[in-house]
Design a protein around this motif. Sequence first.
Motif, PDB file in Angstrom:
ATOM      1  N   GLN A 114     -17.854  12.231  -8.417  1.00 31.71           N
ATOM      2  CA  GLN A 114     -17.592  11.366  -9.785  1.00 31.71           C
ATOM      3  C   GLN A 114     -16.927  11.829 -10.824  1.00 31.71           C
ATOM      4  O   GLN A 114     -16.798  13.292 -11.105  1.00 31.71           O
ATOM      5  N   VAL A 115     -15.744  10.664 -10.912  1.00 27.63           N
ATOM      6  CA  VAL A 115     -14.274  11.196 -12.153  1.00 27.63           C
ATOM      7  C   VAL A 115     -14.656  11.336 -13.430  1.00 27.63           C
ATOM      8  O   VAL A 115     -14.357  12.271 -14.498  1.00 27.63           O
ATOM      9  N   LYS A 116     -15.732  10.247 -13.621  1.00 33.20           N
ATOM     10  CA  LYS A 116     -16.323  10.012 -14.840  1.00 33.20           C
ATOM     11  C   LYS A 116     -17.248   9.039 -15.138  1.00 33.20           C
ATOM     12  O   LYS A 116     -18.082   8.331 -14.336  1.00 33.20           O
ATOM     13  N   TYR A 117     -18.184   9.725 -15.925  1.00 28.96           N
ATOM     14  CA  TYR A 117     -19.549   8.990 -15.700  1.00 28.96           C
ATOM     15  C   TYR A 117     -19.742   9.560 -17.620  1.00 28.96           C
ATOM     16  O   TYR A 117     -19.610  10.211 -17.895  1.00 28.96           O
ATOM     17  N   THR A 118     -19.900   7.890 -18.151  1.00 33.12           N
ATOM     18  CA  THR A 118     -21.138   7.981 -19.804  1.00 33.12           C
ATOM     19  C   THR A 118     -21.275   6.713 -19.729  1.00 33.12           C
ATOM     20  O   THR A 118     -21.440   5.705 -19.187  1.00 33.12           O
ATOM     21  N   ASN A 119     -22.384   6.907 -20.883  1.00 38.90           N
ATOM     22  CA  ASN A 119     -23.194   6.329 -21.340  1.00 38.90           C
ATOM     23  C   ASN A 119     -23.198   6.017 -22.492  1.00 38.90           C
ATOM     24  O   ASN A 119     -23.131   4.328 -23.047  1.00 38.90           O
ATOM     25  N   ALA A 120     -21.720   6.332 -23.262  1.00 36.76           N
ATOM     26  CA  ALA A 120     -21.593   6.669 -24.212  1.00 36.76           C
ATOM     27  C   ALA A 120     -20.284   5.146 -24.406  1.00 36.76           C
ATOM     28  O   ALA A 120     -19.490   5.123 -23.848  1.00 36.76           O
ATOM     29  N   LEU A 121     -20.691   4.304 -25.714  1.00 40.44           N
ATOM     30  CA  LEU A 121     -20.259   2.954 -26.260  1.00 40.44           C
ATOM     31  C   LEU A 121     -18.908   3.587 -26.935  1.00 40.44           C
ATOM     32  O   LEU A 121     -18.848   4.354 -27.608  1.00 40.44           O
ATOM     33  N   PRO A 122     -18.066   2.843 -26.387  1.00 44.42           N
ATOM     34  CA  PRO A 122     -16.539   3.188 -27.625  1.00 44.42           C
ATOM     35  C   PRO A 122     -16.501   2.433 -28.961  1.00 44.42           C
ATOM     36  O   PRO A 122     -15.253   1.505 -29.349  1.00 44.42           O
ATOM     37  N   VAL A 123     -17.575   2.336 -29.594  1.00 47.08           N
ATOM     38  CA  VAL A 123     -17.956   1.733 -30.775  1.00 47.08           C
ATOM     39  C   VAL A 123     -16.769   2.202 -31.993  1.00 47.08           C
ATOM     40  O   VAL A 123     -17.050   2.132 -33.203  1.00 47.08           O
TER      41      VAL A 123
END
Length: 155
Positions: free
Chosen positions: A146-155
């Motif tokens: 896994q190179v990148k994982y986020t559940n945060a949206l770029p708000v």
Amino acid sequence: MPERRIDAIDRKILAELQRDGRITIQDLAGRVGLSSSPALRRIRMLEEAGILRGYVALVDQAKVGLPISVFASVKLERQREEELDRFAEAVARWPEVVECYLMTGRHDYLVRVVVPDLAAYERFLKDKLTRLDGVGSIESSFALGQVKYTNALPV
């Protein structure tokens, strides 16, 4: 309910809650430049508008015995509404499927499946995915890392 517009303070609140869903109202208010009551009021409005849909704990996939992520590209025999609905309803019931997207292009769906090992993925394919009426083809790709994982949206 009419769609609620979000402003800069709402965006700050959303960013902070995405960073830490367990932050206290007092700490959140301080970080976004409000007192506690207006901050809580804004959170409730974001919840009522469906912008904040819920709060979750992030669990480490490997540490709970599910180190394998498989991306299955699925092509249906036909793309009629009833076949699309049947597929969507089936994958919604399968706990191994953690993400599923209706796609454009060569395949109809991209499905992310998490399993403990290759044998478990084989069972998933044989017992569930290949038995679903209307599935024409399945192409599986195994994630090596896994190179990148986020559940945060770029708000």
